[in-house]
Design a protein around this motif. Structure first.
Motif, PDB file in Angstrom:
ATOM      1  N   GLU A  79       0.851  -1.194   0.000  1.00  0.00           N
ATOM      2  CA  GLU A  79       0.000   0.000   0.000  1.00  0.00           C
ATOM      3  C   GLU A  79       0.883   1.239   0.000  1.00  0.00           C
ATOM      4  N   SER A  80       0.386   2.311  -0.626  1.00  0.00           N
ATOM      5  CA  SER A  80       1.168   3.541  -0.748  1.00  0.00           C
ATOM      6  C   SER A  80       1.641   4.061   0.610  1.00  0.00           C
ATOM      7  N   ALA A  81       0.761   4.059   1.597  1.00  0.00           N
ATOM      8  CA  ALA A  81       1.119   4.578   2.927  1.00  0.00           C
ATOM      9  C   ALA A  81       2.240   3.747   3.555  1.00  0.00           C
ATOM     10  N   GLU A  82       2.190   2.426   3.332  1.00  0.00           N
ATOM     11  CA  GLU A  82       3.224   1.554   3.897  1.00  0.00           C
ATOM     12  C   GLU A  82       4.564   1.785   3.207  1.00  0.00           C
ATOM     13  N   ARG A  83       4.533   1.973   1.883  1.00  0.00           N
ATOM     14  CA  ARG A  83       5.771   2.259   1.149  1.00  0.00           C
ATOM     15  C   ARG A  83       6.414   3.555   1.646  1.00  0.00           C
ATOM     16  N   ILE A  84       5.570   4.576   1.841  1.00  0.00           N
ATOM     17  CA  ILE A  84       6.083   5.874   2.311  1.00  0.00           C
ATOM     18  C   ILE A  84       6.698   5.730   3.698  1.00  0.00           C
ATOM     19  N   GLU A  85       6.034   4.967   4.574  1.00  0.00           N
ATOM     20  CA  GLU A  85       6.537   4.776   5.939  1.00  0.00           C
ATOM     21  C   GLU A  85       7.887   4.050   5.927  1.00  0.00           C
ATOM     22  N   ILE A  86       8.002   2.998   5.109  1.00  0.00           N
ATOM     23  CA  ILE A  86       9.253   2.235   5.015  1.00  0.00           C
ATOM     24  C   ILE A  86      10.378   3.134   4.493  1.00  0.00           C
ATOM     25  N   GLN A  87      10.049   3.913   3.476  1.00  0.00           N
ATOM     26  CA  GLN A  87      11.038   4.818   2.892  1.00  0.00           C
ATOM     27  C   GLN A  87      11.498   5.855   3.916  1.00  0.00           C
ATOM     28  N   GLU A  88      10.555   6.415   4.670  1.00  0.00           N
ATOM     29  CA  GLU A  88      10.889   7.424   5.694  1.00  0.00           C
ATOM     30  C   GLU A  88      11.754   6.806   6.789  1.00  0.00           C
ATOM     31  N   ASP A  89      11.440   5.574   7.189  1.00  0.00           N
ATOM     32  CA  ASP A  89      12.240   4.894   8.214  1.00  0.00           C
ATOM     33  C   ASP A  89      13.678   4.702   7.734  1.00  0.00           C
ATOM     34  N   PHE A  90      13.837   4.385   6.455  1.00  0.00           N
ATOM     35  CA  PHE A  90      15.178   4.194   5.895  1.00  0.00           C
ATOM     36  C   PHE A  90      15.925   5.530   5.821  1.00  0.00           C
ATOM     37  N   LEU A  91      15.248   6.555   5.331  1.00  0.00           N
ATOM     38  CA  LEU A  91      15.877   7.870   5.199  1.00  0.00           C
ATOM     39  C   LEU A  91      16.308   8.420   6.552  1.00  0.00           C
ATOM     40  N   ASN A  92      15.516   8.116   7.580  1.00  0.00           N
ATOM     41  CA  ASN A  92      15.792   8.643   8.915  1.00  0.00           C
ATOM     42  C   ASN A  92      16.564   7.665   9.799  1.00  0.00           C
TER      43      ASN A  92
END
Length: 602
Positions: A271-284
């Motif tokens: 899901e789009s929201a899950e992809r964004i969350e995973i990406q943010e966790d990696f970036l941060n």
């Protein structure tokens, strides 16, 4: 209009004030001078080579707003965050922006209050008849320009409409930028955007800070053991594991978590929201490892990714180069590891057969095969693919660290080169090998190639070895292999020098079987234990500031800047301002906080 030199002088001052660098790289300087002269430009710079500077600085120099076409939401957000942190007025119009925010951004753009406005290729088609007509536009910048070409590895149909910018705004300068375009793709970009050959700026594709390693035909359990050891050398450092399928991203992520490595899977099926969350966790830095399909990373500008692993064989060199290019964008030593397997090649060949460009995709697959299996310096093969002759071994790949036996291959090469020249550079490798071997095929005899001087001079070398040596000549930039259907071989200037006896050539001895090379990993080391403690303290401070600002930590300062701070240990704002990569805005905003922490730790 002001002279080009005057504008460039102003740009150099802005580079120091805004981004904290004193000089431009040679390719950046060439691009800026082109744009200041009003020339449309195609810039080919390696990943991490400072492409964004090529339009961000002109945007600050020229009156009006620079309109940037960018393919991914994550890329837009990252660029806008970085610019705002450096005190530059920038915004993005995309589907993640609310109606209220979009209205405000449009008003600012029309009032001339933005220096950069990011739009998707889909959005720009609509705005051609609306917002863009109501703005003063200084420059158009098309990022990831290889998406324009149907020959590019990441073709986007929406990009093919961007020639409309040139037609609707003929007097506004335009820059197209990419890090991954072979010669066919480059020419297509030039044609579609009407950019003349003299306005192409080509930088070296070399990324010397990246180590290159390939491991051949490992089984699943062996792969995972190797990956665990590899990541173990990169404690507290970020990395990406690229996989061929969605299922394998999930499987590999689960296996790594079972081995105590914080890893998450990322693919288009989430899901789009899950992809964004995973990406943010990696970036941060909340997640160390992302196991992903190639859907992940194109818009990621995280400079401190220390390793990239290809769990499966990539389908082409462009994609591979772009994906490993996500490591070490800050210029610090970083490692790449590719697992090549025959079973992957069977699957990829099937995909290629089913594609609309079967011959092209099969040929590109062959080039990956030769990159992975050839006993030649990997960097020489990689750079040769992008048309760059590299006349020495790199010393930072597994082949160079475990070199094969070599011999003076000048005479052997001259035999092949002579055959290529005597057949007017129109024949493929199969025909050249047949000529060298003295074969009497119908086609060869019909063309009277049995009468040329080189016929049969290589009888004692088996066909498989001749093919391997011809690929070495391609990898070394001695000959070129066409992507056209006939895949003919032709000479390069370097090849003519060897044929005329002006240069010698070493080749790797082709054996019946090649052993799997090993690898020694390098990790950036700080000078002393005290330096390491200071680095970790500043890293923690950076994280706290980033959380307050709601941006990734590297947006405050990247690891390269932190390493330089630790090396120089500035104890005054004046000294802090001299650190490369720290502009005036960031110095005022963060300088005192960091200087205070340095003084506390000393």
């Amino acid at each position: 209009m002001e002279s080009v030199e005057r504008l460039f002088e102003f740009a150099t001052q802005l580079l120091k004030d805004t981004f904290g660098f004193k000089t431009f790289r040679p390719a950046q300087e060439a691009v800026l001078k082109n744009l200041f002269a009003g020339k449309d430009t195609l810039a080919l710079l390696p990943t991490g080579g400072g492409k964004s500077i090529c339009y961000q600085i002109p945007a600050l120099v020229l009156p009006g707003t620079c309109v940037v076409v960018s393919p991914l939401l994550a890329l837009m957000k990252d660029q806008v965050d970085n610019l705002c942190e450096n005190g530059v007025a920038a915004a993005a119009l995309n589907s993640q922006v609310s109606k209220e925010e979009a209205f405000e951004i449009r008003q600012k753009a029309m009032r001339g209050e933005l220096k950069l406005l990011y739009l998707s290729p889909e959005r720009i088609q609509y705005e051609l008849d609306h917002l863009l007509l109501r703005m003063e536009i200084s420059l158009f910048a098309i990022d990831e320009a290889h998406c324009i070409s149907q020959w590019g590895h990441d073709f986007r149909p929406e990009y093919s409409q961007l020639h409309a910018l040139r037609e609707r705004f003929p007097k506004t300068p335009l820059i197209a930028l990419t890090a991954t375009a072979d010669s066919v793709t480059r020419k297509d970009i030039q044609t579609q955007l009407s950019i003349p050959p003299e306005n192409v700026v080509l930088s070296s594709f070399d990324r010397p800070n990246l180590s290159l390693t390939v491991k051949l035909n490992y089984r699943k359990r062996e792969k995972l053991n190797e990956i665990e050891k590899f990541i173990g050398k990169h404690k507290r450092q970020s990395g990406i594991v690229y996989c061929l399928s969605r299922r394998s991203t999930e499987t590999v992520a689960t296996e790594l978590r079972n081995r105590g490595i914080p890893a998450k899977a990322y693919h288009a099926g989430l899901e789009s929201a899950e992809r964004i969350e995973i990406q943010e966790d990696f970036l941060n830095d909340r997640t160390q490892v992302i196991c992903a399909t190639t859907a992940f990373g194109m818009g990621i500008d995280k400079p401190d990714i220390r390793f990239v692993i290809h769990y499966n064989t990539p389908k082409n060199m462009e994609g591979y180069y772009q994906e490993i290019g996500r490591a070490g964008r800050d210029g610090l030593p970083s490692d790449t590891l590719l697992f090549y397997s025959d079973s992957d090649m069977v699957q990829l060949a099937k995909f290629a057969e089913e594609s609309g460009e079967k011959d092209l995709q099969i040929e590109k697959l062959h080039r990956i095969e030769h990159y992975a299996t050839s006993p030649i310096c990997r960097r020489r093969i990689l750079l040769s693919y992008f048309g760059e002759a590299f006349d020495h071994d790199c010393g930072n790949c597994d082949i160079c660290k475990n070199p094969p036996q070599r011999f003076d291959g000048t005479i052997l090469a001259q035999k092949a080169l002579s055959a290529i020249v005597r057949t007017r550079q129109i024949e493929n490798s199969h025909m050249i090998v047949d000529i060298l071997r003295g074969k009497r095929s119908t086609e060869l005899l019909e063309k009277h190639y049995d009468k040329i001087k080189t016929y049969g001079v290589g009888k004692t070398t088996p066909p498989a070895k001749w093919n391997a040596y011809l690929m070495q000549l391609v990898h070394l930039g001695v000959i070129e292999k066409s992507y056209a259907q006939d895949q003919h071989l032709s000479m390069t200037p370097y090849g003519w020098e060897i044929l005329r006896g002006e240069k010698k050539l070493e080749l790797a001895l082709v054996r019946e079987t090649e052993s799997t090379p090993s690898k020694s990993l390098r990790t950036p080391k700080l000078a002393t234990n005290d330096d390491d403690k200071l680095f970790q303290a500043l890293r923690l401070l950076r994280l706290e500031l980033a959380q307050k600002e709601n941006v990734p930590a590297y947006v405050i300062f990247n690891d390269k800047v932190l390493t330089e701070i630790v090396a120089q240990k500035p104890t005054s704002l004046e000294d802090f301002a001299e650190i490369p990569g720290i502009g005036t805005f960031k110095c005022k905003k963060y300088g005192q906080i960091f200087v205070k922490e340095i003084c506390r730790m000393l």
